[in-house]
Design a protein around this motif. Structure first.
Motif: not given
Ligand SMILES: Nc1ncnc2c1ncn2[C@@H]1O[C@H](COP(=O)(O)OP(=O)(O)OP(=O)(O)O)[C@@H](O)[C@H]1O
Ligand SMILES: [Mg+2]
Lengths: 266, 399
Positions: A122, A124-129, B7, B224, B227-230, B232, B396
């Motif tokens: 994923v 397109w989504q912020m991990a912190s969300r 993000s 974005r 800072n996404s799961p990707f 990480r 964060h």
């Protein structure tokens, strides 16, 4: 124990058949065949260099077998890589701590949680969300008593805490097979029970396969349903704990071989 | 709003925020703040290279993949549209054929490179990209009936994006900031009046804003992504690939995805470059020197920060363009024929530039952005007393 689950008792979750690896002539694991059923905890013992870790590596895919096969839920997974095997439910906590040193403890666990929830792609989504994932990760940290350390970089954690984190990562994967490789080695005496209680807890509450490599005989005796003995890469004994410990081959092969160590099992 | 746009990845340093604002405003209003052809083309190049360097940072900084093939993908984009316009004329159809063809070739080549990256060690991968890039360069030079060889190709841009297109009869008003500031010293009275200048809006301005908006969007997209799961997972791969695999991440997939995304963005930048520059040759798109410059911009700005790509590109291109002027100015004060004159001659700019680079890497190993953040973090820590929580929270928002 195994016999209490008739349907699973007949079909092993995990099985190795004639599993062998050859390091340029040195056969570190030699035709090891063994099947594991859900709901049982099997300890694997044997002197240093017996091939316990190597056998684990063959099962969870860090090493490719020279011969033989690994089967999970009746599927041949011998040719799969480590990632695919983890995906299918093989969880591994390493003997030598193997973490992401420059990420926080929480982020380490969150990576495992994210893998379990298959959201690594994923972008397109912020991990912190994903608060849900963060909360889960925090819960696993609590389970191993590392809640206070969530924000610390792993590189700054003391060795014992890193060992616990190693276990937390495996818990977060929620695997079908838990593979603990000397989980308490190098921990201080008061930390050890946390991990042992956790293992006992998994054993009592989840119907999973648990494999435990452990040198401390008292631990092995109290937790195991079954003991497997490796020596020089070969499986030399396999059975009920009391029986195996009493057998002459173990007295000679394992207890004899490790007599020069500080005698934990004496 | 800001949180979502960036993000959650803020500059985390006041000085950096200020620097980014200055760069942002200068680029957004550039054609109305800096008169002259040279400044205008400089602004365009900054927009284009922000895309190039930021996408390179995704590979180098975030995933530790060292590739020397980035200019190849840049060149594919540039040559793709230039060759299409050469063959099919200056319409949008030709443009899109060029873009489509370039993107396809890029996906194919980057897929191959990405899959290769699983088989081989990092250093070997770097060497392979180098070899592939050189092969591509010589191919382009040799296929001169298609590519124009060393002479390159003129890009025929759609009318609306070229100098001939004049949407407004009346000129717009610009305000020359640099002129105003120097004017304040020489003739304070008329400084304001003198700083006003006419801007004749043409298709070139439209094209500039296409590039500017692209750069902003690409930057936010990458921010974005990291800072996404990707993103990480990319960090995890960078930290300990072996462990990432044991957690169930098929690292091949991630590396390949990164190589492809990065290459596609470089291709996009190449397209924009061809449209702005309207002339494409091996020297300005495929050269190895250019590759080294991209690497330098990334490192000077600060790897693995993305903001570093913006700062590094701006600083580097400014230095590259104006260091020669500065040297010329200095040479004016030196005795003719003296050793000093030789040292500060405008031809020596690369020497001074190299020196600046070595010094900056020596003193700021984490790049401009890394250094500014370090200072800011230290200041915050000092202000917070010795609270151990102050610095390394979770990644964060700290600002
Ligand atoms: N990658 C490798 N290359 C060559 N030999 C290896 C490799 N990995 C393990 N070995 C050898 O295989 C044998 C088994 O090692 P292994 O680590 O599996 O033992 P172990 O039973 O886990 O021992 P310990 O109790 O010390 O952890 C040793 O002789 C070791 O040197
Ligand atoms: Mg071992």
């Amino acid at each position: 124990m195994a016999s209490l689950h008739p349907e699973t008792a007949s079909r092993p979750v995990l099985e190795t058949r004639d599993l062998t690896i050859n390091f340029g002539g040195h056969v570190a694991v030699n035709r090891v065949s063994c099947a594991f059923h859900a709901g049982t905890l099997t300890s694997i013992v044997g002197p240093n260099g017996a091939g316990k870790t190597t056998w684990f590596n063959l099962i969870s895919g860090q090493l490719a077998a020279s011969a033989g096969s690994v089967r999970l839920f009746d599927e041949d997974i011998t040719r799969l890589g480590a990632a695919a095997r983890a995906d299918k439910g093989l969880g591994r906590a390493f003997q030598l701590t193997n973490l992401f040193p420059n990420l926080t403890a929480l982020e380490n666990v969150r990576l495992a949680v994210a893998s379990r929830h298959r959201i690594g792609h994923v972008f397109w989504q912020m991990a912190s969300r994903r608060r849900d994932l963060t909360d889960r990760a925090a819960a696993y940290l609590e389970q191993v008593n590392l809640g206070r350390r969530a924000g610390d970089l792993v590189a700054n954690l003391p060795h014992g805490d890193q060992r616990k984190l190693e276990v937390a990562l495996m818990l977060a994967l929620e695997p079908e097979v838990f593979m603990f490789d000397e989980p308490t080695a190098g921990m201080s005496v008061d930390e050890v029970p946390v991990i042992l209680d956790l293992i006992a807890d998994i054993k009592n509450k989840q119907n999973k396969v648990i494999l435990l490599v452990e040198h401390k005989m008292d631990v092995v005796r109290s937790l195991s349903d079954r003991i497997v003995v490796l020596h020089n890469g070969e499986l030399v004994a396999d059975g009920e704990p009391a029986e195996v410990i009493a057998s002459p081959i173990v007295q000679e092969a394992y207890l004899g071989a490790s007599a020069d160590e500080p005698a934990e099992e004496a | 709003m800001m949180q979502r746009l960036l993000s959650g990845d803020y500059p985390r340093s006041r000085a950096l925020t200020a620097l980014l604002l200055i760069i942002g405003v200068s680029l957004a209003l550039g054609p109305f703040l800096f008169p002259g052809v040279r400044a205008f083309s400089m602004l365009g190049m900054i927009c284009v290279f922000i895309i190039v360097v930021a996408s390179y940072d995704l590979m180098l900084g975030y995933t530790h993949i060292v590739s020397f093939a980035h200019t190849m993908f840049f060149g594919i984009g540039a040559y793709g549209v230039a060759m299409a316009s050469d063959a099919f004329g200056s319409g949008y159809g030709a443009l899109f054929i060029g873009i489509g063809g370039a993107m396809l070739l890029t996906i194919l080549l980057s897929l191959l490179l990405g899959l290769l990256s699983l088989r081989v060690k990092a250093i070997f991968f770097a060497l392979v990209t180098l070899a592939v890039a050189f092969a591509f360069l010589s191919l382009v030079t040799q296929l001169y009936n298609l590519t124009g060889g060393e002479d390159g190709l003129a890009m025929r841009v759609p009318r609306e994006l070229g100098p001939a297109f004049r949407p407004f009869d009346e000129p717009w008003v610009g305000f020359d900031v640099v002129g105003f500031i120097t004017g304040l010293f020489s003739a304070p009275a008329g400084a304001f009046q003198n700083a006003l200048f006419d801007v004749r809006i043409s298709g070139k301005h439209l094209m500039y804003y296409v590039a500017f908006v692209s750069a902003v969007l690409v930057f936010l997209f990458l921010l974005r992504m990291v800072n996404s799961p990707f993103g990480r997972v990319l960090q995890a791969i960078r930290e300990n690939e072996f462990r990432a695999q044991a957690l169930g991440y098929r690292t091949v997939f991630y590396r390949t995805a990164v190589v492809i995304v990065s290459a596609l963005l470089a291709t996009l930048a190449g397209v924009l470059f061809a449209l702005i520059n309207r002339y494409v040759n091996p020297e300005n798109t495929l050269n190895f020197e250019l590759m080294v410059f991209i690497l330098l911009m990334c490192v000077i700005g600060g790897m693995g920060t993305l903001y570093g790509a913006v700062v590094g590109t701006a600083v580097f291109l400014l230095a590259q363009n104006y260091l020669q002027d500065l040297l010329k100015l200095l040479a004016g004060f030196t005795e003719p024929g003296s050793l000093l004159e030789h040292l500060v001659g405008p031809d020596r700019w690369l020497l001074w530039f190299g020196l600046l680079f070595v010094l900056s890497v020596y003193f700021f190993p984490t790049g401009i952005v890394g250094q500014l953040r370090l200072w800011a973090a230290r200041r915050r820590q000092r202000r917070a007393g010795d609270s151990p929580l102050a610095e390394q929270g979770d990644q964060h928002h700290a600002s």
